[in-house]
Design a protein around this motif. Structure first.
Motif, short mmCIF file in Angstrom:
data_model
loop_
_atom_site.label_atom_id
_atom_site.label_comp_id
_atom_site.label_asym_id
_atom_site.label_seq_id
_atom_site.Cartn_x
_atom_site.Cartn_y
_atom_site.Cartn_z
N ASP A 183 -13.42 92.22 10.12
CA ASP A 183 -14.24 93.06 9.24
C ASP A 183 -15.16 92.20 8.37
O ASP A 183 -16.35 92.52 8.20
CB ASP A 183 -13.33 93.90 8.34
N LYS A 184 -14.61 91.12 7.81
CA LYS A 184 -15.41 90.25 6.95
C LYS A 184 -16.54 89.59 7.72
O LYS A 184 -17.69 89.52 7.24
CB LYS A 184 -14.49 89.18 6.35
N LEU A 185 -16.25 89.10 8.93
CA LEU A 185 -17.28 88.44 9.73
C LEU A 185 -18.40 89.40 10.12
O LEU A 185 -19.57 89.02 10.14
CB LEU A 185 -16.65 87.81 10.97
N MET A 186 -18.06 90.63 10.43
CA MET A 186 -19.09 91.59 10.81
C MET A 186 -19.98 91.95 9.62
O MET A 186 -21.19 92.16 9.76
CB MET A 186 -18.45 92.85 11.40
N GLN A 187 -19.40 91.99 8.44
CA GLN A 187 -20.20 92.23 7.24
C GLN A 187 -21.19 91.08 7.03
O GLN A 187 -22.37 91.31 6.70
CB GLN A 187 -19.29 92.35 6.01
N GLU A 188 -20.71 89.87 7.24
CA GLU A 188 -21.58 88.71 7.08
C GLU A 188 -22.66 88.67 8.16
O GLU A 188 -23.82 88.33 7.89
CB GLU A 188 -20.75 87.42 7.14
N LEU A 189 -22.28 89.02 9.39
CA LEU A 189 -23.26 89.02 10.48
C LEU A 189 -24.34 90.05 10.25
O LEU A 189 -25.51 89.84 10.58
CB LEU A 189 -22.53 89.30 11.81
N ALA A 190 -23.96 91.17 9.65
CA ALA A 190 -24.93 92.23 9.37
C ALA A 190 -25.99 91.78 8.37
O ALA A 190 -27.14 92.25 8.41
CB ALA A 190 -24.21 93.46 8.83
N SER A 191 -25.63 90.85 7.49
CA SER A 191 -26.58 90.39 6.48
C SER A 191 -27.31 89.13 6.90
O SER A 191 -28.11 88.59 6.12
CB SER A 191 -25.83 90.14 5.16
N LEU A 192 -27.03 88.65 8.09
CA LEU A 192 -27.67 87.39 8.55
C LEU A 192 -29.14 87.62 8.86
O LEU A 192 -29.51 88.55 9.57
CB LEU A 192 -26.95 86.89 9.81
N VAL A 201 -39.36 87.42 16.83
CA VAL A 201 -39.59 88.64 16.05
C VAL A 201 -39.00 88.52 14.65
O VAL A 201 -39.59 88.95 13.66
CB VAL A 201 -38.97 89.86 16.77
N TYR A 202 -37.83 87.90 14.58
CA TYR A 202 -37.15 87.78 13.28
C TYR A 202 -36.36 86.49 13.23
O TYR A 202 -35.58 86.19 14.14
CB TYR A 202 -36.22 88.97 13.06
N GLN A 203 -36.56 85.72 12.16
CA GLN A 203 -35.78 84.50 11.97
C GLN A 203 -34.98 84.62 10.67
O GLN A 203 -35.56 84.88 9.61
CB GLN A 203 -36.69 83.27 11.88
N PRO A 204 -33.68 84.45 10.74
CA PRO A 204 -32.87 84.52 9.52
C PRO A 204 -33.15 83.32 8.62
O PRO A 204 -33.57 82.26 9.09
CB PRO A 204 -31.43 84.47 10.06
N ALA A 205 -32.94 83.51 7.35
CA ALA A 205 -33.14 82.42 6.39
C ALA A 205 -32.08 81.35 6.62
O ALA A 205 -30.95 81.64 7.03
CB ALA A 205 -33.05 82.96 4.96
N ASP A 206 -32.45 80.12 6.34
CA ASP A 206 -31.50 79.02 6.53
C ASP A 206 -30.27 79.21 5.64
O ASP A 206 -29.14 78.89 6.05
CB ASP A 206 -32.17 77.69 6.19
N SER A 207 -30.48 79.76 4.46
CA SER A 207 -29.34 80.00 3.56
C SER A 207 -28.36 80.98 4.18
O SER A 207 -27.14 80.87 4.00
CB SER A 207 -29.83 80.53 2.21
N GLY A 208 -28.89 81.96 4.94
CA GLY A 208 -28.03 82.92 5.61
C GLY A 208 -27.22 82.27 6.72
O GLY A 208 -26.05 82.59 6.91
N LEU A 209 -27.85 81.37 7.46
CA LEU A 209 -27.16 80.65 8.53
C LEU A 209 -26.04 79.78 7.96
O LEU A 209 -24.94 79.72 8.52
CB LEU A 209 -28.15 79.79 9.32
N VAL A 210 -26.34 79.13 6.84
CA VAL A 210 -25.33 78.29 6.20
C VAL A 210 -24.16 79.15 5.70
O VAL A 210 -22.99 78.79 5.85
CB VAL A 210 -25.95 77.49 5.03
N ALA A 211 -24.50 80.30 5.12
CA ALA A 211 -23.46 81.19 4.60
C ALA A 211 -22.57 81.71 5.73
O ALA A 211 -21.34 81.81 5.57
CB ALA A 211 -24.10 82.36 3.85
N PHE A 212 -23.19 82.03 6.86
CA PHE A 212 -22.39 82.54 7.99
C PHE A 212 -21.49 81.44 8.55
O PHE A 212 -20.34 81.70 8.92
CB PHE A 212 -23.31 83.10 9.08
#
Length: 378
Positions: free
Chosen positions: A369-378, A336-347
């Motif tokens: 808190d920081k990890l959850m913010q990053e996960l939300a944008s993945l 249904v949804y695939q995150p961008a590779d750049s997002g995976l690298v950033a996470f």
């Protein structure tokens, strides 16, 4: 590395480091080495390297073999040190005059859950000492190698053994100092190097040591061992052969790592991680709420381990490879949804930054808190 598992029991004392049962996949190598010593047909190599990923039991093998080499009754006990002679008693007390260990933090001292993957523990992986032990503590410096010289070259003192754990942590100067010892072997002096990252060892070091064949484990042997160790359950749920095979695959074929993973608090929260990710991504849950929730579920270090595992499979599927985990609906979600590779690298980068922050004593809440913010944008 603890609440370390034996075949059916728990290791609880220092002497277990040296006298624990031999792991099934190490039987053949043990027989080969002990026969070389007992028959005197071939001398034991001056320097041996036990290398490879965590969870294969390399440290378990080395400490057991060291105890046997030093044992005064080894001729009558080919399967392991006798546990009763003067040498074995010295090992139990941690005062053996013919054994030197670097770094000092890695001298076997007890048990630790964190080192389940290696069957044995050390100060370097003891949770009670985790804050006091850093990567700098594991560094082997040139002065450490020089301090071994009197022990190595004293002569006429019988067998002497040096163990260098985390050998990849040697500085270049230390490695060069060690080369002299490797190039000029002394009678009855044996060096054992152990490394989780042998690729980081200098080529000149690797060319002068003989690597122990500890990395090949037949799949049937691994499955049987892990099944027996887990007692047919994972987190109180019945476990199938497929689940065992998945564990071993996730652990890159390392049985002890597979057992540790199955018993880790985070392993049964993989589906929950996916649910949280989807809720964050869709805006159904805020990163603050998710952080507060997960702080009551897992230690942040365990959450990072969980996230690394999930990220590994996310990247595999996004690259068109099959998922390693077949008991969570990761593939269906990515249809249904695939995150961008750049997002995976950033996470992935954020997870590493989280580890660094924890080493610098940053509060766990801030890391979460920081990890959850990053996960939300993945």
């Amino acid at each position: 590395m603890s609440d370390m598992m034996e075949n059916k029991g728990v290791v609880e004392t220092t002497d277990s480091m040296y006298f624990a049962p031999l792991l099934p996949w190490q039987q053949e190598l043990w027989s080969q080495l002990t026969q070389r010593v007992l028959t005197s047909q071939q001398s034991l190599p001056h320097a041996l390297l036990a290398a490879g990923m965590q969870g294969m039991g390399k440290r378990a093998f080395v400490w057991r073999f060291v105890a046997w080499l030093l044992c005064h009754e080894r001729d009558r006990h080919p399967t392991g040190a006798c546990t009763k002679c003067e040498s074995c008693q010295w090992l139990k007390s941690g005062t053996h005059p013919s054994l030197q260990v670097l770094p000092i933090a890695c001298m076997p001292t007890g048990v630790d859950h964190a080192d389940n993957t290696e069957k044995l523990s050390s100060k370097a992986t003891d949770k009670k000492n985790a804050k006091a032990v850093s990567s700098s503590t594991l560094k082997i410096k040139v002065d450490d190698i020089r301090a071994l010289q009197p022990f190595i070259y004293q002569g006429g003192q019988g067998m002497r053994i040096c163990v260098l754990d985390h050998a990849e942590q040697m500085t270049v100067a230390a490695a060069n100092a060690l080369l002299k010892t490797l190039e000029e072997p002394q009678a009855q002096v044996h060096l054992f190097l152990m490394s989780d990252a042998p690729a980081q060892l200098l080529p000149t070091i690797k060319s002068r040591v003989q690597q122990l064949a500890l990395q090949t484990i037949e799949s049937t042997v691994a499955v049987d061992y892990v099944t027996q160790a887990l007692g047919h359950t994972i987190n109180r749920e019945a476990v199938s052969t497929a689940a065992i095979e998945q564990l071993i695959q996730l652990a890159n074929g390392a049985p002890l790592a597979a057992i540790a993973m199955a018993q880790a608090p985070w392993y049964d929260k993989r589906a929950l991680w996916l649910t949280t990710w989807q809720a964050l991504r869709s805006g159904k849950r805020s990163s603050v709420a998710a952080s507060d929730y997960w702080q009551n579920q897992l230690d942040v270090k365990e959450f990072i381990q969980l996230s690394e595992m999930m990220l590994l499979d996310l990247r595999r599927v996004c690259l068109g490879l099959s998922a390693l985990q077949n008991d969570v609906n990761l593939t269906a979600i990515l249809d249904v949804y695939q995150p961008a590779d750049s997002g995976l690298v950033a996470f992935a980068s954020s997870l590493q930054e989280g580890k660094t922050a924890l080493q610098q004593n940053v509060q766990e809440k801030f890391v979460y808190d920081k990890l959850m913010q990053e996960l939300a944008s993945l």
